[in-house]
Design a protein around this motif. Structure first.
Motif, PDB file in Angstrom:
ATOM      1  N   ARG A  22       6.138  14.133 -45.990  1.00 49.67           N
ATOM      2  CA  ARG A  22       7.552  14.480 -46.154  1.00 49.67           C
ATOM      3  C   ARG A  22       8.423  13.741 -45.134  1.00 49.67           C
ATOM      4  N   LEU A  23       7.866  13.420 -43.966  1.00 51.20           N
ATOM      5  CA  LEU A  23       8.610  12.579 -43.016  1.00 51.20           C
ATOM      6  C   LEU A  23       8.799  11.187 -43.624  1.00 51.20           C
ATOM      7  N   TYR A  24       7.728  10.685 -44.218  1.00 49.81           N
ATOM      8  CA  TYR A  24       7.771   9.351 -44.839  1.00 49.81           C
ATOM      9  C   TYR A  24       8.808   9.346 -45.960  1.00 49.81           C
ATOM     10  N   ASP A  25       8.827  10.412 -46.740  1.00 46.50           N
ATOM     11  CA  ASP A  25       9.816  10.538 -47.810  1.00 46.50           C
ATOM     12  C   ASP A  25      11.231  10.497 -47.222  1.00 46.50           C
ATOM     13  N   TYR A  26      11.417  11.168 -46.091  1.00 49.50           N
ATOM     14  CA  TYR A  26      12.736  11.181 -45.446  1.00 49.50           C
ATOM     15  C   TYR A  26      13.125   9.778 -44.990  1.00 49.50           C
ATOM     16  N   TYR A  27      12.181   9.056 -44.353  1.00 47.75           N
ATOM     17  CA  TYR A  27      12.496   7.684 -43.909  1.00 47.75           C
ATOM     18  C   TYR A  27      12.897   6.806 -45.095  1.00 47.75           C
ATOM     19  N   GLY A  29      14.445   7.722 -47.644  1.00 51.48           N
ATOM     20  CA  GLY A  29      15.691   8.173 -48.286  1.00 51.48           C
ATOM     21  C   GLY A  29      15.439   9.129 -49.433  1.00 51.48           C
ATOM     22  N   GLY A  30      14.212   9.691 -49.513  1.00 52.11           N
ATOM     23  CA  GLY A  30      13.885  10.642 -50.579  1.00 52.11           C
ATOM     24  C   GLY A  30      14.450  12.034 -50.290  1.00 52.11           C
ATOM     25  N   LYS A  31      14.305  12.931 -51.285  1.00 55.80           N
ATOM     26  CA  LYS A  31      14.882  14.269 -51.141  1.00 55.80           C
ATOM     27  C   LYS A  31      13.804  15.350 -51.079  1.00 55.80           C
ATOM     28  N   ASP A  32      12.549  14.920 -51.061  1.00 55.33           N
ATOM     29  CA  ASP A  32      11.461  15.895 -51.105  1.00 55.33           C
ATOM     30  C   ASP A  32      10.968  16.203 -49.700  1.00 55.33           C
ATOM     31  N   ASN A  33      11.889  16.709 -48.877  1.00 49.29           N
ATOM     32  CA  ASN A  33      11.539  17.067 -47.504  1.00 49.29           C
ATOM     33  C   ASN A  33      12.373  18.292 -47.127  1.00 49.29           C
ATOM     34  N   PHE A  34      11.984  18.947 -46.040  1.00 42.61           N
ATOM     35  CA  PHE A  34      12.558  20.243 -45.691  1.00 42.61           C
ATOM     36  C   PHE A  34      13.085  20.186 -44.251  1.00 42.61           C
ATOM     37  N   PRO A  35      13.838  21.213 -43.811  1.00 42.99           N
ATOM     38  CA  PRO A  35      14.466  21.130 -42.486  1.00 42.99           C
ATOM     39  C   PRO A  35      13.493  20.779 -41.361  1.00 42.99           C
ATOM     40  N   ALA A  36      12.285  21.363 -41.363  1.00 38.78           N
ATOM     41  CA  ALA A  36      11.332  21.055 -40.275  1.00 38.78           C
ATOM     42  C   ALA A  36      10.932  19.576 -40.303  1.00 38.78           C
ATOM     43  N   ASP A  37      10.796  19.023 -41.522  1.00 35.15           N
ATOM     44  CA  ASP A  37      10.444  17.595 -41.637  1.00 35.15           C
ATOM     45  C   ASP A  37      11.600  16.733 -41.132  1.00 35.15           C
ATOM     46  N   ARG A  38      12.802  17.105 -41.531  1.00 36.80           N
ATOM     47  CA  ARG A  38      13.977  16.295 -41.161  1.00 36.80           C
ATOM     48  C   ARG A  38      14.189  16.330 -39.654  1.00 36.80           C
ATOM     49  N   ALA A  40      11.906  16.742 -37.315  1.00 39.25           N
ATOM     50  CA  ALA A  40      10.877  15.887 -36.681  1.00 39.25           C
ATOM     51  C   ALA A  40      11.198  14.419 -36.932  1.00 39.25           C
ATOM     52  N   ALA A  41      11.614  14.094 -38.155  1.00 37.00           N
ATOM     53  CA  ALA A  41      11.913  12.696 -38.487  1.00 37.00           C
ATOM     54  C   ALA A  41      13.094  12.186 -37.661  1.00 37.00           C
ATOM     55  N   GLU A  42      14.074  13.028 -37.441  1.00 36.93           N
ATOM     56  CA  GLU A  42      15.235  12.594 -36.632  1.00 36.93           C
ATOM     57  C   GLU A  42      14.798  12.319 -35.192  1.00 36.93           C
ATOM     58  N   ARG A  43      13.854  13.112 -34.691  1.00 39.87           N
ATOM     59  CA  ARG A  43      13.358  12.850 -33.331  1.00 39.87           C
ATOM     60  C   ARG A  43      12.618  11.504 -33.300  1.00 39.87           C
ATOM     61  N   VAL A  44      11.876  11.227 -34.348  1.00 38.92           N
ATOM     62  CA  VAL A  44      11.184   9.927 -34.437  1.00 38.92           C
ATOM     63  C   VAL A  44      12.215   8.799 -34.477  1.00 38.92           C
ATOM     64  N   LEU A  45      13.261   8.987 -35.264  1.00 38.59           N
ATOM     65  CA  LEU A  45      14.276   7.930 -35.391  1.00 38.59           C
ATOM     66  C   LEU A  45      15.025   7.710 -34.077  1.00 38.59           C
ATOM     67  N   ASP A  46      15.151   8.776 -33.268  1.00 41.36           N
ATOM     68  CA  ASP A  46      15.762   8.591 -31.940  1.00 41.36           C
ATOM     69  C   ASP A  46      14.884   7.661 -31.095  1.00 41.36           C
ATOM     70  N   ALA A  47      13.569   7.872 -31.181  1.00 44.24           N
ATOM     71  CA  ALA A  47      12.635   7.075 -30.373  1.00 44.24           C
ATOM     72  C   ALA A  47      12.444   5.677 -30.960  1.00 44.24           C
ATOM     73  N   ALA A  48      12.478   5.597 -32.278  1.00 40.18           N
ATOM     74  CA  ALA A  48      12.195   4.319 -32.951  1.00 40.18           C
ATOM     75  C   ALA A  48      13.116   4.187 -34.166  1.00 40.18           C
ATOM     76  N   PRO A  49      14.330   3.689 -33.938  1.00 35.52           N
ATOM     77  CA  PRO A  49      15.280   3.573 -35.058  1.00 35.52           C
ATOM     78  C   PRO A  49      14.746   2.688 -36.189  1.00 35.52           C
ATOM     79  N   GLU A  50      13.711   1.890 -35.879  1.00 32.42           N
ATOM     80  CA  GLU A  50      13.151   1.005 -36.903  1.00 32.42           C
ATOM     81  C   GLU A  50      12.250   1.754 -37.894  1.00 32.42           C
TER      82      GLU A  50
END
Ligand SMILES: C[S@@+](CC[C@H](N)C(=O)[O-])C[C@H]1O[C@@H](n2cnc3c(N)ncnc32)[C@H](O)[C@@H]1O
Length: 276
Positions: A22-27, A29-38, A40-50
């Protein structure tokens, strides 16, 4: 693509815990993810915007490799382990576009992928798609499952896809043995398509991402290029070898920032029975 489920909780799925699919789906641009996934994914994007570019480029690698196997190598059977949430184009759409009679088995251990599997079961009338809910760590179960044995003929070449999955297997779980067991089951003329994240290229960002995944109870094991290359033992690694995924046989201009994609990918040809 599956219908947008919003944040409605699918039955039997714990969405309070982030999950790699679901993190991968978020990266992507998919919609099949939930608040906990988003979160965590935002924290990853802070560390690695790529991370978004990495997901997109990894997916584009999968598409090019699938088309290569179908169009240039004549492969008509595919086993895709760690399929992910359906995303366009799915593997069967790519290869059946080249050869409508292609047969594909998808496997993942995420119940959400299972819930959306109908989007993966839209084979052409001449071909077949099947879905198996299973874990890569249980190779025997995968190889003996009816979804696999009734769909794939193991006397003919198979394209095995292990794309962006092995970094979720820890060293203690022996990823090398897992890959070897799968390759041993494939006949000569088969292919291995594999990609894997590495800490070689952006070590600080990579370490931050590993800690973020760990704090969300997801084990991510980044490996050095030589270690990833060893998963291809028993195959002939085709040109251009094991490379950052954007540079594996690109068909378009490389995107800005492609040098920051810390995922290696390659395609190996099983030219003989693997004896190791
Ligand atoms: C980053 S996604 C990659 C999806 C797709 N292969 C791609 O590259 O576009 C990783 C997928 O592997 C799955 N996965 C992780 N560990 C797994 C395991 N032990 N067994 C089966 N699937 C697993 C996840 O659920 C997720 O769908």
């Amino acid at each position: 693509m599956p219908e947008d489920q919003g944040d409605q909780t699918p039955v039997g799925i714990d969405v309070s815990v982030p999950h790699p699919a679901r993190l991968y789906d978020y990266y992507l641009g998919g919609k099949d993810n939930f608040p906990a996934d988003r979160a965590a994914a935002e924290r990853v994007l802070d560390a690695a915007p790529e991370a978004r570019l990495m997901a997109r480029e990894n997916r584009r690698f999968l598409v090019r490799a699938a088309r290569f196997l179908a169009a240039e190598c004549g492969v008509r059977q595919f086993l895709d382990i760690g399929t992910g949430i359906p995303t366009s184009p799915n593997l069967h759409e790519i290869v059946q576009d080249v050869a409508p009679a292609s047969r594909i088995v998808y496997t993942d251990n995420d119940r959400l992928v299972l819930a959306y599997a109908r989007a993966l079961l839209t084979s052409t009338p001449d071909g077949v798609t099947a879905y198996l809910d299973a874990d890569l760590r249980h190779v025997d179960r995968i190889l003996s499952a009816p979804e696999v044995t009734e769909t794939l003929d193991f006397t003919r070449p198979v394209g095995l896809f292990l794309v962006a999955i092995l970094h979720f297997i820890t060293d203690e779980e022996n990823p090398g043995t897992i890959v070897k067991s799968l390759l041993d089951a494939l006949p000569e003329g088969s292919y291995l398509v594999l990609s894997h994240a590495t800490a070689d290229l952006r070590p600080t960002a990579a370490e931050d991402v590993v800690s973020t995944y760990r704090s969300a109870a997801m084990a991510l094991t980044l490996r050095a290029k030589a270690e990833i290359a060893s998963f291809f033992d028993g195959t002939d690694l085709l040109d251009p070898g094991l490379v950052q995924v954007p540079t594996w046989r690109p068909t378009d201009e490389l995107p800005p920032g492609h040098e920051d994609v810390w995922i290696y990918g390659g395609v190996g040809h099983v030219a003989r029975q693997t004896v190791r």
